[in-house]
Design a protein around this motif. Structure first.
Motif, PDB file in Angstrom:
ATOM      1  N   LEU A 224       4.769 -12.522  22.963  1.00 17.13           N
ATOM      2  CA  LEU A 224       5.188 -12.429  24.355  1.00 17.13           C
ATOM      3  C   LEU A 224       4.056 -12.803  25.304  1.00 17.13           C
ATOM      4  O   LEU A 224       4.242 -13.568  26.255  1.00 17.13           O
ATOM      5  CB  LEU A 224       5.672 -11.016  24.664  1.00 17.13           C
ATOM      6  N   CYS A 225       2.868 -12.254  25.045  1.00 18.12           N
ATOM      7  CA  CYS A 225       1.726 -12.538  25.918  1.00 18.12           C
ATOM      8  C   CYS A 225       1.331 -14.009  25.876  1.00 18.12           C
ATOM      9  O   CYS A 225       1.038 -14.617  26.915  1.00 18.12           O
ATOM     10  CB  CYS A 225       0.538 -11.660  25.518  1.00 18.12           C
ATOM     11  N   ARG A 226       1.360 -14.594  24.699  1.00 21.57           N
ATOM     12  CA  ARG A 226       1.017 -16.008  24.598  1.00 21.57           C
ATOM     13  C   ARG A 226       2.015 -16.871  25.364  1.00 21.57           C
ATOM     14  O   ARG A 226       1.631 -17.775  26.115  1.00 21.57           O
ATOM     15  CB  ARG A 226       0.977 -16.421  23.127  1.00 21.57           C
ATOM     16  N   ALA A 227       3.297 -16.597  25.174  1.00 24.80           N
ATOM     17  CA  ALA A 227       4.322 -17.401  25.837  1.00 24.80           C
ATOM     18  C   ALA A 227       4.286 -17.234  27.353  1.00 24.80           C
ATOM     19  O   ALA A 227       4.620 -18.158  28.100  1.00 24.80           O
ATOM     20  CB  ALA A 227       5.701 -17.038  25.296  1.00 24.80           C
ATOM     21  N   ALA A 228       3.854 -16.063  27.812  1.00 23.63           N
ATOM     22  CA  ALA A 228       3.788 -15.797  29.251  1.00 23.63           C
ATOM     23  C   ALA A 228       2.563 -16.418  29.905  1.00 23.63           C
ATOM     24  O   ALA A 228       2.473 -16.468  31.141  1.00 23.63           O
ATOM     25  CB  ALA A 228       3.797 -14.292  29.503  1.00 23.63           C
ATOM     26  N   GLY A 229       1.598 -16.877  29.099  1.00 23.76           N
ATOM     27  CA  GLY A 229       0.404 -17.503  29.647  1.00 23.76           C
ATOM     28  C   GLY A 229      -0.784 -16.583  29.769  1.00 23.76           C
ATOM     29  O   GLY A 229      -1.745 -16.895  30.478  1.00 23.76           O
ATOM     30  N   CYS A 230      -0.740 -15.447  29.094  1.00 22.70           N
ATOM     31  CA  CYS A 230      -1.887 -14.532  29.105  1.00 22.70           C
ATOM     32  C   CYS A 230      -3.043 -15.129  28.310  1.00 22.70           C
ATOM     33  O   CYS A 230      -2.873 -16.070  27.536  1.00 22.70           O
ATOM     34  CB  CYS A 230      -1.490 -13.187  28.486  1.00 22.70           C
ATOM     35  N   THR A 231      -4.220 -14.542  28.486  1.00 25.85           N
ATOM     36  CA  THR A 231      -5.377 -14.903  27.674  1.00 25.85           C
ATOM     37  C   THR A 231      -5.448 -13.914  26.515  1.00 25.85           C
ATOM     38  O   THR A 231      -5.629 -12.711  26.732  1.00 25.85           O
ATOM     39  CB  THR A 231      -6.667 -14.858  28.499  1.00 25.85           C
ATOM     40  N   VAL A 232      -5.290 -14.415  25.306  1.00 20.97           N
ATOM     41  CA  VAL A 232      -5.155 -13.550  24.129  1.00 20.97           C
ATOM     42  C   VAL A 232      -6.147 -13.990  23.064  1.00 20.97           C
ATOM     43  O   VAL A 232      -6.127 -15.140  22.618  1.00 20.97           O
ATOM     44  CB  VAL A 232      -3.729 -13.615  23.553  1.00 20.97           C
ATOM     45  N   THR A 233      -7.031 -13.072  22.653  1.00 17.68           N
ATOM     46  CA  THR A 233      -8.005 -13.373  21.595  1.00 17.68           C
ATOM     47  C   THR A 233      -8.196 -12.135  20.726  1.00 17.68           C
ATOM     48  O   THR A 233      -7.667 -11.063  21.008  1.00 17.68           O
ATOM     49  CB  THR A 233      -9.382 -13.760  22.157  1.00 17.68           C
ATOM     50  N   GLY A 234      -8.992 -12.320  19.683  1.00 23.85           N
ATOM     51  CA  GLY A 234      -9.461 -11.185  18.922  1.00 23.85           C
ATOM     52  C   GLY A 234     -10.458 -10.382  19.747  1.00 23.85           C
ATOM     53  O   GLY A 234     -10.791 -10.745  20.893  1.00 23.85           O
ATOM     54  N   LEU A 235     -10.944  -9.312  19.176  1.00 23.98           N
ATOM     55  CA  LEU A 235     -11.782  -8.372  19.900  1.00 23.98           C
ATOM     56  C   LEU A 235     -13.069  -8.994  20.423  1.00 23.98           C
ATOM     57  O   LEU A 235     -13.602  -8.570  21.457  1.00 23.98           O
ATOM     58  CB  LEU A 235     -12.107  -7.188  18.978  1.00 23.98           C
ATOM     59  N   TYR A 236     -13.591 -10.018  19.743  1.00 20.82           N
ATOM     60  CA  TYR A 236     -14.856 -10.629  20.156  1.00 20.82           C
ATOM     61  C   TYR A 236     -14.662 -12.039  20.705  1.00 20.82           C
ATOM     62  O   TYR A 236     -15.599 -12.823  20.750  1.00 20.82           O
ATOM     63  CB  TYR A 236     -15.823 -10.621  18.971  1.00 20.82           C
ATOM     64  N   GLY A 237     -13.445 -12.373  21.107  1.00 18.68           N
ATOM     65  CA  GLY A 237     -13.187 -13.658  21.729  1.00 18.68           C
ATOM     66  C   GLY A 237     -12.726 -14.740  20.779  1.00 18.68           C
ATOM     67  O   GLY A 237     -12.426 -15.858  21.208  1.00 18.68           O
ATOM     68  N   GLU A 238     -12.665 -14.436  19.486  1.00 15.58           N
ATOM     69  CA  GLU A 238     -12.224 -15.411  18.506  1.00 15.58           C
ATOM     70  C   GLU A 238     -10.694 -15.533  18.525  1.00 15.58           C
ATOM     71  O   GLU A 238     -10.014 -14.674  19.071  1.00 15.58           O
ATOM     72  CB  GLU A 238     -12.698 -15.000  17.104  1.00 15.58           C
ATOM     73  N   PRO A 239     -10.136 -16.596  17.949  1.00 12.07           N
ATOM     74  CA  PRO A 239      -8.675 -16.691  17.872  1.00 12.07           C
ATOM     75  C   PRO A 239      -8.085 -15.462  17.183  1.00 12.07           C
ATOM     76  O   PRO A 239      -8.681 -14.899  16.265  1.00 12.07           O
ATOM     77  CB  PRO A 239      -8.447 -17.961  17.038  1.00 12.07           C
ATOM     78  N   VAL A 240      -6.925 -15.044  17.661  1.00  9.31           N
ATOM     79  CA  VAL A 240      -6.275 -13.865  17.085  1.00  9.31           C
ATOM     80  C   VAL A 240      -6.057 -14.073  15.589  1.00  9.31           C
ATOM     81  O   VAL A 240      -5.759 -15.189  15.138  1.00  9.31           O
ATOM     82  CB  VAL A 240      -4.929 -13.601  17.776  1.00  9.31           C
ATOM     83  N   HIS A 241      -6.215 -13.001  14.834  1.00 11.65           N
ATOM     84  CA  HIS A 241      -6.009 -12.974  13.383  1.00 11.65           C
ATOM     85  C   HIS A 241      -7.130 -13.688  12.624  1.00 11.65           C
ATOM     86  O   HIS A 241      -6.963 -14.059  11.466  1.00 11.65           O
ATOM     87  CB  HIS A 241      -4.663 -13.553  12.973  1.00 11.65           C
ATOM     88  N   THR A 242      -8.255 -13.913  13.288  1.00 10.13           N
ATOM     89  CA  THR A 242      -9.429 -14.446  12.602  1.00 10.13           C
ATOM     90  C   THR A 242     -10.592 -13.508  12.895  1.00 10.13           C
ATOM     91  O   THR A 242     -10.481 -12.582  13.684  1.00 10.13           O
ATOM     92  CB  THR A 242      -9.783 -15.865  13.080  1.00 10.13           C
ATOM     93  N   GLY A 243     -11.719 -13.752  12.264  1.00 10.03           N
ATOM     94  CA  GLY A 243     -12.904 -12.950  12.550  1.00 10.03           C
ATOM     95  C   GLY A 243     -12.733 -11.499  12.157  1.00 10.03           C
ATOM     96  O   GLY A 243     -12.140 -11.174  11.128  1.00 10.03           O
ATOM     97  N   ARG A 244     -13.205 -10.613  13.035  1.00 14.75           N
ATOM     98  CA  ARG A 244     -13.252  -9.188  12.693  1.00 14.75           C
ATOM     99  C   ARG A 244     -12.030  -8.414  13.171  1.00 14.75           C
ATOM    100  O   ARG A 244     -12.000  -7.187  13.098  1.00 14.75           O
ATOM    101  CB  ARG A 244     -14.534  -8.570  13.273  1.00 14.75           C
ATOM    102  N   GLY A 245     -11.027  -9.117  13.669  1.00 17.38           N
ATOM    103  CA  GLY A 245      -9.786  -8.440  14.028  1.00 17.38           C
ATOM    104  C   GLY A 245      -9.781  -7.938  15.457  1.00 17.38           C
ATOM    105  O   GLY A 245     -10.583  -8.328  16.299  1.00 17.38           O
ATOM    106  N   GLY A 246      -8.851  -7.020  15.736  1.00 10.83           N
ATOM    107  CA  GLY A 246      -8.714  -6.467  17.064  1.00 10.83           C
ATOM    108  C   GLY A 246      -7.980  -7.409  18.013  1.00 10.83           C
ATOM    109  O   GLY A 246      -7.549  -8.500  17.631  1.00 10.83           O
ATOM    110  N   LEU A 247      -7.851  -6.981  19.266  1.00 16.23           N
ATOM    111  CA  LEU A 247      -7.075  -7.745  20.231  1.00 16.23           C
ATOM    112  C   LEU A 247      -7.530  -7.441  21.652  1.00 16.23           C
ATOM    113  O   LEU A 247      -7.730  -6.281  22.014  1.00 16.23           O
ATOM    114  CB  LEU A 247      -5.587  -7.375  20.105  1.00 16.23           C
TER     115      LEU A 247
END
Length: 271
Positions: A224-247
């Motif tokens: 939903l957030c992606r489709a709405a145009g939000c800024t969405v990353t992992g906890l440390y700024g990496e693409p979601v579902h990569t790196g150390r996780g989080g949101l």
């Protein structure tokens, strides 16, 4: 709504989420048996009944699709191209103590990408949904486009353990950051309904730790957030579902940048 073979996956997600929400709403306030899962987690009869209702809708319309339900686990081929992720009652503890802050999440993953999703609020009748491109809100009065906004300065921080990034990052510590105190107003909803609220402009951001890949809880809200145009990353700024996780799901780049700086600063202190 009567299902037809040509109904879109997004509309099916809405129909399934509404079916689960109806069960959650109907059983609210009654004495419900608890089914312990361990580590303080549990399901109620409402969780189980809502999941059955959702799965019935999905199986009737898409009998060949695989499904993963929070309560019943995975069904279908392990490597299926199409898999529905079902969270029949997000916010079970809230619900069990008669707090109406819960959501019903249904999402479809096709070849690893979420292509349709819906989050239903059983008590307002609202359904937040996306077909992977548009983000919409469906109510009894019609539909409207979801428009993110950081104007409220309200930020939900998930304080529920586990914290896999500890000691570098602990969500409760973010609330003590001087910049966070100055710029934002913390909220703790304890339901991923709050992620949909970011897409809808009701929250400036949502922050959580955890491994969220193929999560029945978070797949719908992230889509939903992606489709709405939000800024969405992992906890440390990496693409979601990569790196150390989080949101970090933020209404705009400025809010995201500010929260990311706070998380990174905390990580530097914790390591």
């Amino acid at each position: 709504m009567t299902l037809t073979n040509g109904e879109s996956d997004a509309r099916l997600a809405v129909t399934a989420a509404r079916a689960g929400a109806a069960v959650v709403r109907d059983l609210y306030g009654g004495r419900l048996a608890r089914h312990e899962k361990g580590a303080g987690d549990f399901a109620t009869e409402a969780d189980l009944a809502a999941e059955r209702a959702i799965l019935d809708v999905l199986h009737t319309a898409r009998p060949d699709d695989a499904v993963t339900g929070e309560e019943s686990g995975p069904r279908g081929a392990a490597g299926a191209r199409r898999r529905w992720l079902v969270d029949p009652l997000c916010g079970t503890l809230n619900y069990a103590v008669r707090t109406r802050l819960v959501g019903v999440n249904v999402a479809l993953r096709v070849d690893g990408e979420t292509t349709a999703a819906a989050t239903a609020d059983p008590f307002t009748g609202e359904v937040f949904w996306t077909d992977g491109t548009r983000a919409r809100l469906s109510t009894g009065d019609g539909e409207e486009t979801l428009t993110p906004s950081a104007a409220s300065a309200l930020v939900d921080v998930n304080l529920d353990p586990p914290f896999p990034n500890a000691p570098a990052f602990r969500a409760p510590s973010l609330l003590a950051d001087p910049d966070f105190i100055e710029w934002f107003r913390p909220r703790v909803v304890s339901s991923t309904l709050a992620v949909a609220w970011v897409a809808a402009g009701r929250r400036a951001a949502y922050v959580t730790d955890g491994h969220l890949a193929d999560s029945v809880h978070f797949a719908a809200g992230i889509a939903l957030c992606r489709a709405a145009g939000c800024t969405v990353t992992g906890l440390y700024g990496e693409p979601v579902h990569t790196g150390r996780g989080g949101l970090i799901a933020a209404a705009d780049p400025g809010t995201h940048t500010a929260l990311l700086a706070m998380v990174r600063r905390q990580a530097q202190k914790g390591t």
